[in-house]
Design a protein around this motif. Structure first.
Motif, PDB file in Angstrom:
ATOM      1  N   ASP A   1      41.413  35.618  36.789  1.00 35.20           N
ATOM      2  CA  ASP A   1      42.353  36.666  37.208  1.00 35.20           C
ATOM      3  C   ASP A   1      42.531  37.711  36.109  1.00 35.20           C
ATOM      4  O   ASP A   1      42.586  38.907  36.381  1.00 35.20           O
ATOM      5  N   VAL A   2      42.635  37.250  34.876  1.00 32.42           N
ATOM      6  CA  VAL A   2      42.812  38.161  33.738  1.00 32.42           C
ATOM      7  C   VAL A   2      41.560  39.025  33.564  1.00 32.42           C
ATOM      8  O   VAL A   2      41.647  40.245  33.373  1.00 32.42           O
ATOM      9  N   VAL A   3      40.389  38.410  33.649  1.00 29.30           N
ATOM     10  CA  VAL A   3      39.136  39.149  33.516  1.00 29.30           C
ATOM     11  C   VAL A   3      39.017  40.173  34.652  1.00 29.30           C
ATOM     12  O   VAL A   3      38.630  41.324  34.429  1.00 29.30           O
ATOM     13  N   GLY A   4      39.375  39.764  35.869  1.00 36.43           N
ATOM     14  CA  GLY A   4      39.326  40.682  37.008  1.00 36.43           C
ATOM     15  C   GLY A   4      40.281  41.848  36.835  1.00 36.43           C
ATOM     16  O   GLY A   4      39.937  43.000  37.156  1.00 36.43           O
TER      17      GLY A   4
ATOM     18  N   ALA B   1      32.226  47.349  34.165  1.00 41.03           N
ATOM     19  CA  ALA B   1      33.513  46.731  34.487  1.00 41.03           C
ATOM     20  C   ALA B   1      33.567  46.335  35.960  1.00 41.03           C
ATOM     21  O   ALA B   1      34.108  45.277  36.309  1.00 41.03           O
ATOM     22  N   TYR B   2      33.010  47.153  36.832  1.00 41.52           N
ATOM     23  CA  TYR B   2      32.980  46.839  38.260  1.00 41.52           C
ATOM     24  C   TYR B   2      32.161  45.568  38.508  1.00 41.52           C
ATOM     25  O   TYR B   2      32.590  44.680  39.248  1.00 41.52           O
ATOM     26  N   VAL B   3      31.017  45.478  37.874  1.00 40.00           N
ATOM     27  CA  VAL B   3      30.168  44.292  38.012  1.00 40.00           C
ATOM     28  C   VAL B   3      30.881  43.068  37.433  1.00 40.00           C
ATOM     29  O   VAL B   3      30.864  41.985  38.032  1.00 40.00           O
TER      30      VAL B   3
ATOM     31  N   ALA C   1      33.722  37.924  38.139  1.00 41.01           N
ATOM     32  CA  ALA C   1      34.936  37.132  37.986  1.00 41.01           C
ATOM     33  C   ALA C   1      35.470  36.675  39.338  1.00 41.01           C
ATOM     34  O   ALA C   1      35.963  35.528  39.477  1.00 41.01           O
ATOM     35  N   LEU C   2      35.370  37.501  40.344  1.00 39.46           N
ATOM     36  CA  LEU C   2      35.818  37.160  41.698  1.00 39.46           C
ATOM     37  C   LEU C   2      34.962  36.043  42.288  1.00 39.46           C
ATOM     38  O   LEU C   2      35.477  35.100  42.916  1.00 39.46           O
ATOM     39  N   ILE C   3      33.663  36.124  42.069  1.00 40.48           N
ATOM     40  CA  ILE C   3      32.747  35.104  42.599  1.00 40.48           C
ATOM     41  C   ILE C   3      32.961  33.772  41.866  1.00 40.48           C
ATOM     42  O   ILE C   3      32.962  32.706  42.486  1.00 40.48           O
ATOM     43  N   VAL C   4      33.141  33.825  40.550  1.00 41.74           N
ATOM     44  CA  VAL C   4      33.342  32.603  39.775  1.00 41.74           C
ATOM     45  C   VAL C   4      34.656  31.930  40.167  1.00 41.74           C
ATOM     46  O   VAL C   4      34.740  30.706  40.225  1.00 41.74           O
TER      47      VAL C   4
END
Length: 131
Positions: free
Chosen positions: A3-6, A119-121, A126-129
């Motif tokens: 969540d933080v990375v996203g 950043a978008y990638v 992060a969302l997939i992980v």
């Protein structure tokens, strides 16, 4: 953690996109303000006051401009130089076809686009992980 990375990735994405748009606009404004420049072949003359170049513009008028130390370093000891003069102005020239300010703004724009894409990638990863 994802969540933080996203969240950080989303902030960098928006900063990159909005910054790139702003810098691209500034590059366009500077390009328009820079005007049109045409190539010419100029004669380099060394006088007591310093070095200068003389050339004919598109109207057939003789123009002259003093050379800076940086210009002299680029020209070297040659008697002729390829220059670019400002169309519609007298006695204004430079050695490069484009403005250094415009080049700087374009490079910064591309840098921010790269940051936004990375950043978008990273946000998607992060969302997939997380799932």
């Amino acid at each position: 953690m994802a969540d933080v990375v996203g969240l950080i990735a989303e902030v960098f994405t928006w900063v990159g996109v909005l910054g790139a748009i702003g810098l691209a606009f500034l590059a366009l404004v500077f390009r328009i303000a820079d005007g049109s420049w045409a190539p010419a072949r100029a004669v380099v003359e060394h006088t007591d006051e310093g070095a200068l170049v003389r050339w004919f513009d598109d109207q057939g008028t003789v123009n002259e401009a003093p050379l800076t130390a940086h210009d002299l370093e680029r020209i070297g000891g040659r008697d002729m130089a390829d220059i670019y003069y400002r169309i519609g102005w007298h006695n204004r020239m430079r050695l490069s076809p484009g403005s250094p300010a415009v080049r700087a703004f374009v490079r910064l724009t591309l840098l921010l686009v790269g940051v936004a894409v990375l950043a978008y990638v990273a946000g998607w990863i992060a969302l997939i992980v997380e799932a």
